[in-house]
Motif scaffolding. Structure first.
Motif, PDB file in Angstrom:
ATOM      1  N   PRO A 409     -42.077  -2.510  71.250  1.00 63.85           N
ATOM      2  CA  PRO A 409     -43.501  -2.443  70.902  1.00 63.85           C
ATOM      3  C   PRO A 409     -44.332  -3.201  71.925  1.00 63.85           C
ATOM      4  O   PRO A 409     -43.847  -4.131  72.568  1.00 63.85           O
ATOM      5  N   PRO A 410     -45.591  -2.814  72.121  1.00 59.77           N
ATOM      6  CA  PRO A 410     -46.427  -3.484  73.132  1.00 59.77           C
ATOM      7  C   PRO A 410     -46.624  -4.959  72.816  1.00 59.77           C
ATOM      8  O   PRO A 410     -46.556  -5.391  71.660  1.00 59.77           O
ATOM      9  N   LEU A 411     -46.873  -5.728  73.874  1.00 63.17           N
ATOM     10  CA  LEU A 411     -47.219  -7.134  73.690  1.00 63.17           C
ATOM     11  C   LEU A 411     -48.472  -7.245  72.832  1.00 63.17           C
ATOM     12  O   LEU A 411     -49.393  -6.428  72.935  1.00 63.17           O
ATOM     13  N   ARG A 412     -48.486  -8.236  71.932  1.00 66.04           N
ATOM     14  CA  ARG A 412     -49.577  -8.543  71.014  1.00 66.04           C
ATOM     15  C   ARG A 412     -49.724  -7.545  69.875  1.00 66.04           C
ATOM     16  O   ARG A 412     -50.617  -7.681  69.049  1.00 66.04           O
ATOM     17  N   SER A 413     -48.867  -6.545  69.850  1.00 65.25           N
ATOM     18  CA  SER A 413     -48.880  -5.666  68.682  1.00 65.25           C
ATOM     19  C   SER A 413     -48.159  -6.355  67.533  1.00 65.25           C
ATOM     20  O   SER A 413     -47.450  -7.342  67.725  1.00 65.25           O
ATOM     21  N   ARG A 414     -48.334  -5.834  66.333  1.00 64.53           N
ATOM     22  CA  ARG A 414     -47.712  -6.430  65.157  1.00 64.53           C
ATOM     23  C   ARG A 414     -46.648  -5.498  64.597  1.00 64.53           C
ATOM     24  O   ARG A 414     -46.829  -4.277  64.577  1.00 64.53           O
ATOM     25  N   VAL A 415     -45.545  -6.087  64.170  1.00 70.46           N
ATOM     26  CA  VAL A 415     -44.442  -5.334  63.591  1.00 70.46           C
ATOM     27  C   VAL A 415     -44.105  -5.932  62.230  1.00 70.46           C
ATOM     28  O   VAL A 415     -44.370  -7.107  61.964  1.00 70.46           O
ATOM     29  N   SER A 416     -43.538  -5.103  61.377  1.00 70.15           N
ATOM     30  CA  SER A 416     -43.120  -5.543  60.041  1.00 70.15           C
ATOM     31  C   SER A 416     -41.612  -5.720  60.037  1.00 70.15           C
ATOM     32  O   SER A 416     -40.874  -4.799  60.418  1.00 70.15           O
ATOM     33  N   ILE A 417     -41.139  -6.896  59.649  1.00 70.39           N
ATOM     34  CA  ILE A 417     -39.706  -7.209  59.628  1.00 70.39           C
ATOM     35  C   ILE A 417     -39.285  -7.483  58.190  1.00 70.39           C
ATOM     36  O   ILE A 417     -39.922  -8.292  57.496  1.00 70.39           O
ATOM     37  N   THR A 418     -38.228  -6.831  57.745  1.00 71.73           N
ATOM     38  CA  THR A 418     -37.710  -7.036  56.395  1.00 71.73           C
ATOM     39  C   THR A 418     -36.291  -7.571  56.465  1.00 71.73           C
ATOM     40  O   THR A 418     -35.401  -6.915  57.029  1.00 71.73           O
ATOM     41  N   PHE A 419     -36.106  -8.783  55.950  1.00 72.42           N
ATOM     42  CA  PHE A 419     -34.776  -9.362  55.832  1.00 72.42           C
ATOM     43  C   PHE A 419     -34.191  -8.916  54.497  1.00 72.42           C
ATOM     44  O   PHE A 419     -34.905  -8.851  53.491  1.00 72.42           O
ATOM     45  N   GLU A 420     -32.888  -8.645  54.484  1.00 72.18           N
ATOM     46  CA  GLU A 420     -32.262  -8.086  53.283  1.00 72.18           C
ATOM     47  C   GLU A 420     -31.046  -8.906  52.848  1.00 72.18           C
ATOM     48  O   GLU A 420     -29.904  -8.448  52.940  1.00 72.18           O
ATOM     49  N   PRO A 421     -31.269 -10.120  52.388  1.00 73.51           N
ATOM     50  CA  PRO A 421     -30.147 -10.884  51.818  1.00 73.51           C
ATOM     51  C   PRO A 421     -29.725 -10.284  50.479  1.00 73.51           C
ATOM     52  O   PRO A 421     -30.381  -9.383  49.951  1.00 73.51           O
ATOM     53  N   ARG A 422     -28.664 -10.815  49.923  1.00 70.53           N
ATOM     54  CA  ARG A 422     -28.134 -10.248  48.675  1.00 70.53           C
ATOM     55  C   ARG A 422     -29.103 -10.424  47.507  1.00 70.53           C
ATOM     56  O   ARG A 422     -29.210  -9.570  46.643  1.00 70.53           O
ATOM     57  N   ASP A 423     -29.834 -11.560  47.490  1.00 71.37           N
ATOM     58  CA  ASP A 423     -30.658 -11.849  46.322  1.00 71.37           C
ATOM     59  C   ASP A 423     -31.900 -10.957  46.242  1.00 71.37           C
ATOM     60  O   ASP A 423     -32.125 -10.265  45.268  1.00 71.37           O
ATOM     61  N   ARG A 424     -32.705 -10.969  47.299  1.00 68.39           N
ATOM     62  CA  ARG A 424     -33.931 -10.172  47.288  1.00 68.39           C
ATOM     63  C   ARG A 424     -34.434 -10.034  48.718  1.00 68.39           C
ATOM     64  O   ARG A 424     -34.249 -10.922  49.561  1.00 68.39           O
ATOM     65  N   PRO A 425     -35.128  -8.898  49.038  1.00 70.90           N
ATOM     66  CA  PRO A 425     -35.638  -8.706  50.400  1.00 70.90           C
ATOM     67  C   PRO A 425     -36.845  -9.603  50.672  1.00 70.90           C
ATOM     68  O   PRO A 425     -37.554 -10.015  49.758  1.00 70.90           O
ATOM     69  N   LEU A 426     -37.063  -9.896  51.937  1.00 72.11           N
ATOM     70  CA  LEU A 426     -38.192 -10.715  52.369  1.00 72.11           C
ATOM     71  C   LEU A 426     -38.861 -10.002  53.541  1.00 72.11           C
ATOM     72  O   LEU A 426     -38.238  -9.800  54.584  1.00 72.11           O
ATOM     73  N   THR A 427     -40.117  -9.599  53.379  1.00 68.16           N
ATOM     74  CA  THR A 427     -40.854  -8.877  54.420  1.00 68.16           C
ATOM     75  C   THR A 427     -41.896  -9.790  55.040  1.00 68.16           C
ATOM     76  O   THR A 427     -42.652 -10.461  54.329  1.00 68.16           O
ATOM     77  N   CYS A 428     -41.928  -9.815  56.376  1.00 65.08           N
ATOM     78  CA  CYS A 428     -42.865 -10.655  57.119  1.00 65.08           C
ATOM     79  C   CYS A 428     -43.533  -9.829  58.210  1.00 65.08           C
ATOM     80  O   CYS A 428     -42.999  -8.816  58.661  1.00 65.08           O
ATOM     81  N   MET A 429     -44.690 -10.292  58.658  1.00 62.86           N
ATOM     82  CA  MET A 429     -45.376  -9.688  59.798  1.00 62.86           C
ATOM     83  C   MET A 429     -45.211 -10.598  61.001  1.00 62.86           C
ATOM     84  O   MET A 429     -45.294 -11.826  60.885  1.00 62.86           O
ATOM     85  N   GLY A 430     -44.950  -9.988  62.157  1.00 63.92           N
ATOM     86  CA  GLY A 430     -44.786 -10.760  63.379  1.00 63.92           C
ATOM     87  C   GLY A 430     -45.563 -10.152  64.531  1.00 63.92           C
ATOM     88  O   GLY A 430     -45.731  -8.934  64.604  1.00 63.92           O
ATOM     89  N   GLU A 431     -46.063 -10.994  65.422  1.00 63.15           N
ATOM     90  CA  GLU A 431     -46.784 -10.541  66.614  1.00 63.15           C
ATOM     91  C   GLU A 431     -45.860 -10.648  67.820  1.00 63.15           C
ATOM     92  O   GLU A 431     -45.224 -11.683  68.056  1.00 63.15           O
ATOM     93  N   VAL A 432     -45.772  -9.556  68.595  1.00 66.08           N
ATOM     94  CA  VAL A 432     -44.888  -9.518  69.758  1.00 66.08           C
ATOM     95  C   VAL A 432     -45.483 -10.396  70.860  1.00 66.08           C
ATOM     96  O   VAL A 432     -46.605 -10.165  71.316  1.00 66.08           O
ATOM     97  N   VAL A 433     -44.733 -11.410  71.298  1.00 67.61           N
ATOM     98  CA  VAL A 433     -45.252 -12.348  72.291  1.00 67.61           C
ATOM     99  C   VAL A 433     -44.476 -12.315  73.599  1.00 67.61           C
ATOM    100  O   VAL A 433     -44.911 -12.905  74.584  1.00 67.61           O
ATOM    101  N   ARG A 434     -43.311 -11.608  73.633  1.00 64.89           N
ATOM    102  CA  ARG A 434     -42.549 -11.591  74.878  1.00 64.89           C
ATOM    103  C   ARG A 434     -41.557 -10.450  74.891  1.00 64.89           C
ATOM    104  O   ARG A 434     -41.008 -10.091  73.849  1.00 64.89           O
ATOM    105  N   HIS A 435     -41.358  -9.845  76.071  1.00 65.78           N
ATOM    106  CA  HIS A 435     -40.340  -8.817  76.281  1.00 65.78           C
ATOM    107  C   HIS A 435     -39.234  -9.374  77.174  1.00 65.78           C
ATOM    108  O   HIS A 435     -39.510 -10.141  78.101  1.00 65.78           O
ATOM    109  N   VAL A 436     -38.015  -8.977  76.904  1.00 61.28           N
ATOM    110  CA  VAL A 436     -36.893  -9.251  77.810  1.00 61.28           C
ATOM    111  C   VAL A 436     -36.214  -7.907  78.056  1.00 61.28           C
ATOM    112  O   VAL A 436     -35.551  -7.363  77.164  1.00 61.28           O
ATOM    113  N   THR A 437     -36.417  -7.346  79.239  1.00 60.18           N
ATOM    114  CA  THR A 437     -35.855  -6.043  79.566  1.00 60.18           C
ATOM    115  C   THR A 437     -34.347  -6.169  79.794  1.00 60.18           C
ATOM    116  O   THR A 437     -33.822  -7.282  80.004  1.00 60.18           O
ATOM    117  N   PRO A 438     -33.614  -5.045  79.799  1.00 60.11           N
ATOM    118  CA  PRO A 438     -32.176  -5.113  80.081  1.00 60.11           C
ATOM    119  C   PRO A 438     -31.869  -5.772  81.418  1.00 60.11           C
ATOM    120  O   PRO A 438     -30.897  -6.519  81.545  1.00 60.11           O
TER     121      PRO A 438
END
Length: 679
Positions: A409-438
């Motif tokens: 995703p482009p720098l400074r764009s926002r993505v939605s991340i959902t963690f899925e532990p056994r108990d319950r999911p946790l969704t957070c918003m994050g802003e892309v601050v850095r790329h590391v290419t291959p």
């Protein structure tokens, strides 16, 4: 050039109100009326007394258009035949000093700037007894809006944007912020060998900073066009030059992709989009857009002013560099070839606005105890796309690193991340601050991917992230209340009694409410509902509260959008609400089209209107203003979309002594007050 003075209570006119704070003068701005459009315009029913009049050295030839505060005429020099546009303030506004100053503010702002890419104003004067007017250059060409709707070539777009940057830089240096930049206010003419020479128009609502600290004079004032308004304008906060750069970023996006980044929905959806959503980058929508140019546009559209370009000249340099620079972002590969041993690591993308220099080394590992392995997460890389599964490393309460060798995703764009532990999911918003290419990952002996910084996290979510980073499960969700909360139940019961299908009643608004009042009442209503949501509600109460919130949002969207509200008000014979919509900048052709539909659905309405308007004219001829107004109101109740009738009624009402509107203040929850005298 300060904040416009409020209209006196009870005074309403479609010729002097701009209830949604947009530029209501779109009806008559001279550059927006091409000769073809003028030829198609219907002939006036009554001869204009100004036609043929000599003003200074210019004879007024014909009327080019009319709008919220005045009319514009084509003027020709009596000796040499040169053309100008002459803008007259409506005569009945001359007694309102605030409106006169607002009319003349454009001349002062433009004269202060003095730039070739801004329309020239040659003179300002008064025609006896009190007809204020401006003389400005007459432009022959087309507005930039004629190029929207389909994607344009970057080689065409960038020179246009660069000229707009020049105009804005000159304005900002002189302390002037346009505040309503949009394609309709950018006019293209042919000049020497430049096919698209830019003229920026309409500084009528421009703001002189005058050294005042940001927010001091503009706090709470929302001025602009919703599709192009920056987040700080939506929030009623202070504006500066970066506010104009946000609007220019929206315009650039629209020209390069053929569509606006957030569509043209109601105010509710646009408010949420401008404050929270990050659109797909232009190069993702149109593959012909260079990635470097796409990044310039996305930076101009950053939510926070400090993340945008610092000045218009800096944005111009970035635009031109992006157009001429070769593509520097390689297509990600599944397996990156190892670089030569002596070659230095390739530079990172220029994300110095986040405080990370382009030549920074690989990001260090967190000191927090590492999890036993990668954490699998679901990530939505762009709004409207399906979630993809990625591995998360270096997790902390502040951010994380997401591993991928695919498209990032482009720098400074926002993505939605959902963690899925056994108990319950946790969704957070994050802003892309850095790329590391291959390639960079191979040089640094790490994995490719992108780093994100969490945003808008609650304390509970941060604590849950810390537990996940330490390899523990997040705390279980609090149990739902099984019984109704008594205090919430009392408030919900009171609000439920007011949940009428009439949006005016729902938001406690008078039928002639301004668009600013609609927004303020809706915000207050939603805030009141959010306060109730903090209490331990039962499942039934939560559902009831959700239904109320949905109805308030729908009411705000209906009454906050002129094109939706005018039809609602017309079908309910609310001619005062129709007047508010007329003054917001709807075109005459749009209103006439709606009127044709209205008359078709209401047989006999036009005949009733003629009877009452004829009676009103008779009473007006006898100087019985009160009786004339009563008959005009009956006529407007029958035919509320009749433009000439609206004009006659409000003009007569202004000449009389209007009765102040009843005070709508109450002691209940703000934004959901009961209106005295209305049901």
């Amino acid at each position: 050039m300060g904040r416009p003075a409020p209209n006196p209570p009870g005074e309403l006119s479609p010729t002097n109100l701009r209830p949604d704070s947009q530029n209501g003068e779109q009806w008559w701005a001279p550059p927006e009326n091409t000769p073809e459009q003028v030829a198609k315009a219907p002939a006036p029913e009554v001869k204009d007394p100004l036609i043929g009049l000599v003003v200074g050295s210019f004879r007024l030839v014909r009327k080019l258009g009319g709008g919220g505060m005045g009319n514009v005429y084509l003027g020709e020099h009596t000796l040499i035949g040169s053309k100008v546009a002459v803008k007259f303030l409506h005569e009945h506004f001359a007694s309102n000093e605030a409106l006169v100053q607002r009319f003349l503010a454009e001349a002062r702002a433009v004269n202060l700037i003095g730039h070739e890419n801004i329309i020239n104003i040659f003179d300002m004067n008064v025609l006896p007894p009190r007809r204020h007017y401006l003389v400005m250059e007459y432009l022959e060409g087309s507005p930039l809006s004629a190029m929207t709707g389909s994607a344009q070539q970057p080689s065409v777009v960038v020179p246009i944007l660069s000229q707009v940057c020049d105009a804005l830089q000159a304005a900002h240096v002189n302390g002037v912020v346009h505040r309503d930049l949009k394609p309709e206010n950018i006019f293209l003419v042919r000049h020497d060998r430049t096919p698209h020479f830019v003229k920026v128009l309409d500084f009528g609502i421009a703001k002189l900073l005058d050294g005042v600290s940001p927010g001091q004079t503009s706090l709470g004032t929302i001025i602009g066009t919703p599709e192009y308004m920056a987040p700080e304008q939506w929030a009623g906060k202070g504006v500066d030059g970066r506010t104009d750069l946000y609007a220019l970023g929206i315009i650039a996006y629209e020209l390069l992709t053929g569509r606006t980044p957030f569509g043209k929905g109601g105010l509710g959806s646009l408010l949420h989009a401008h404050l929270q959503e990050m659109p797909a980058a232009p190069h993702e929508v149109n593959r012909q857009v260079p990635v470097a140019l796409s990044q310039v546009v996305m930076r101009a559209m950053a939510k926070r002013p400090e993340d945008r370009f610092r000045s218009a000249s800096e944005m111009r340099a970035a635009l031109e560099q992006a157009l001429t620079a070769p593509e520097s972002v390689p297509t990600p590969k599944l397996i990156a070839p190892p670089p030569a041993a002596s070659a230095p690591p390739p530079p990172l993308p220029a994300d110095t606005a986040m405080g990370i220099p382009p030549t920074a080394p690989a990001p260090p590992r967190r000191s927090m105890s590492p999890p036993p392995g990668d954490i699998a997460v679901r990530v939505v890389l762009a709004p409207g796309t399906d979630a993809v599964r990625l591995n998360c490393t270096d997790l902390s309460r502040a951010g994380a690193f997401l591993c991928t060798e695919g498209v990032m995703p482009p720098l400074r764009s926002r993505v939605s991340i959902t963690f899925e532990p056994r108990d319950r999911p946790l969704t957070c918003m994050g802003e892309v601050v850095r790329h590391v290419t291959p390639e960079q990952a191979s040089a640094w002996a790490m994995r490719a991917g992108f780093a994100i910084q969490f945003v808008d996290l609650s304390t509970e979510a941060r604590d849950a992230l810390v537990r996940l980073a330490q390899g523990q499960s997040p705390a279980p969700a609090p149990p739902k209340a099984t019984t109704d909360d008594p205090q919430a139940e009392a408030l919900l019961a009171m609000l439920q009694r007011r949940m009428s299908s009439d949006p005016y009643v729902l938001l406690s608004l008078p039928l002639d409410a301004t668009f600013d009042d609609v927004r303020q009442h809706a915000r207050a209503a939603l805030s009141a509902l959010e306060n109730i949501a903090t209490r331990p509600l039962s499942a039934r109460q939560s559902k009831e509260l959700s239904d109320m919130r949905s109805r308030v949002e729908k009411a705000a969207d209906l009454l906050g959008h002129a094109r939706q509200r005018i039809e609602h008000d017309a079908w309910r014979a609310n001619f005062a609400g129709v007047a508010r919509c007329i003054s917001s900048g709807l075109t005459a052709s749009e209103i006439e089209s709606l009127r044709a539909r209205f008359l078709l659905a209401h047989p006999g309405a036009e005949a009733r209107e003629r009877i009452h308007s004829t009676t009103a004219s008779a009473w007006e001829g006898q100087s019985r203003v009160d009786l004339a107004l009563a008959e005009y109101e009956k006529a407007l109740t029958a035919d509320p979309l009749n433009l000439s009738l609206q004009q006659r009624y409000w003009s007569l009402k202004q000449r009389g002594k209007p009765t102040p509107a009843p005070d709508s203040k109450g002691q209940d929850i703000p934004g959901l007050r009961r209106r005295p005298g209305r049901s």
